[in-house]
Design a protein around this motif. Sequence first.
Motif, PDB file in Angstrom:
ATOM      1  N   TYR A 431      29.784  63.247  58.457  1.00 17.81           N
ATOM      2  CA  TYR A 431      30.836  62.338  58.919  1.00 17.81           C
ATOM      3  C   TYR A 431      30.917  62.355  60.449  1.00 17.81           C
ATOM      4  N   GLN A 432      30.860  63.561  61.017  1.00 18.67           N
ATOM      5  CA  GLN A 432      30.938  63.694  62.472  1.00 18.67           C
ATOM      6  C   GLN A 432      29.766  62.982  63.150  1.00 18.67           C
ATOM      7  N   VAL A 435      30.485  59.274  63.172  1.00 14.44           N
ATOM      8  CA  VAL A 435      31.535  58.961  64.151  1.00 14.44           C
ATOM      9  C   VAL A 435      30.965  58.980  65.570  1.00 14.44           C
ATOM     10  N   ALA A 439      30.077  54.470  66.603  1.00 16.60           N
ATOM     11  CA  ALA A 439      31.479  54.147  66.846  1.00 16.60           C
ATOM     12  C   ALA A 439      31.701  52.636  66.738  1.00 16.60           C
ATOM     13  N   ARG A 445      34.816  54.365  61.090  1.00 11.39           N
ATOM     14  CA  ARG A 445      36.276  54.417  60.859  1.00 11.39           C
ATOM     15  C   ARG A 445      36.585  55.183  59.566  1.00 11.39           C
ATOM     16  N   SER A 447      34.679  57.446  58.126  1.00  8.35           N
ATOM     17  CA  SER A 447      34.330  58.863  58.355  1.00  8.35           C
ATOM     18  C   SER A 447      35.416  59.562  59.141  1.00  8.35           C
ATOM     19  N   LYS A 448      35.963  58.870  60.138  1.00  7.10           N
ATOM     20  CA  LYS A 448      37.007  59.472  60.974  1.00  7.10           C
ATOM     21  C   LYS A 448      38.249  59.788  60.138  1.00  7.10           C
ATOM     22  N   ASN A 449      38.584  58.912  59.200  1.00  8.86           N
ATOM     23  CA  ASN A 449      39.753  59.139  58.338  1.00  8.86           C
ATOM     24  C   ASN A 449      39.545  60.390  57.457  1.00  8.86           C
TER      25      ASN A 449
END
Length: 456
Positions: A431-432, A435, A439, A445, A447-449
């Motif tokens: 996920y990181q 992100v 971007a 988005r 993955s960030k959640n």
Amino acid sequence: MICYKCGQDAGWNDKCPVCGADLSLFKRAIRISNSYYNDGLQKAQVRNLSGAIISLRQSLKFYKYNIQARNLLGLIYYEMGEMVDALSEWVISANYQPDDNLAKKYIDQIHNNRNQLETINQTIKKYNQALTYCKQDSKDLAVIQLRKVLSLNPKLVKGHQLLALLYLEEGHLDKAKKALRDAGKIDTDNTTTLRYLKEVNRRLKEKGTERKKKNDDLISYQSGNETIIMPKRFRESSMWANILYIIIGLVVGVAVTCFLVVPGIKSQAKTDAKKQLLSANDTISTNGQTISGLNDQIDKLKKELEDEKKKNDGVSDQISTYEALLNAYVYYTTNDVIKAGEALENINTSYLSDSAKQTYDTLNGSIADSYKEALYSQAYSSYSSGDYQSAIPTFQKLVGMDEAYRDGSAAYYLAQSFRKSGDLASAKPYYQYVVDNYAGTEKARTSKNYLAQEQQ
């Protein structure tokens, strides 16, 4: 020597015979440039690569058309894993001297190897990503990226140095020292490597001093050649203790006397026993020589058997390698790219001949993209059907080959598979990655959640 003014061959004269330009200072600059080139060559021969770079840059500063110095500088950059800098020097060299220039050969070798170009590109991306993680204080992710970088480009000196610095920051002194030693094998006198190594040794010494326990209740002093250790609070022996010591001395004296007298009384019995023992030893010695000879023969036969076994194992591995290459070709002709790719992964190219290696390279280049696409389709099909345990290993294999495949979709769905199977911790790095590298996309988005949920 080419005249700097008119561009004609002026020989080695102080004046150009064509235009009359003064070439004395120009000749001196060329001699200084050659001197620095010779110094850089000597340093490169003893693997003082950073020192060689300094000398070669000085050589080019005095005479930028010194083709040998520029080509050698490119080779040193290449040896240190700095592919971009090496290509830059060779391109400049090829432009200055288009004909009879080894730089063109070096450039062609890299351009004709698509796998190497892809490796260079991935190395640069992953190293820059590691720097980004360092700035974000994500040291664990930075270490993971640097390990990937060094697996792709083991000679990248600055990669070893940054990895050692991260280990040093985390207190893993032994790992830091190993990373610095790996860097030192490539460039022996690199100032940064030596400075980091000095700091690691200092901390290791401090750590060893802290572990050393001191017993404050003991003192020691030297008496002649002997070191005497005794308690600090030493008290003189009492009268009863002295009497006890005297009694113990008498008992010891009686015991010693007995042991000296008894052997004299039993000397005759011992003499007879010694004669029998000598006779038995002669027999044992004769039998021992026979046994030793047999053991030598056994060891020789065992060694011959082990050598034959190693030869047979080597032949067996070579046969298995060619069978895998043949199976890969058969799978390729039947358009089964997944089995063909898996067969190629199991091939040890060290057992292949030159022609077989060419066949391997051609076959690998032909199915690489199709293999990745087939793996992605297979993994995504398992993911779509909810079979995440089957999707995970296939996505992992694909991400290991190309982390950026389909603009990060492989990494994203691998993270999704981990999360939906209940392993959010394993999903976090992927996920990181999405992100950080994609971007503004829907995947980033989402993955960030999920990362925010994991932190909560």
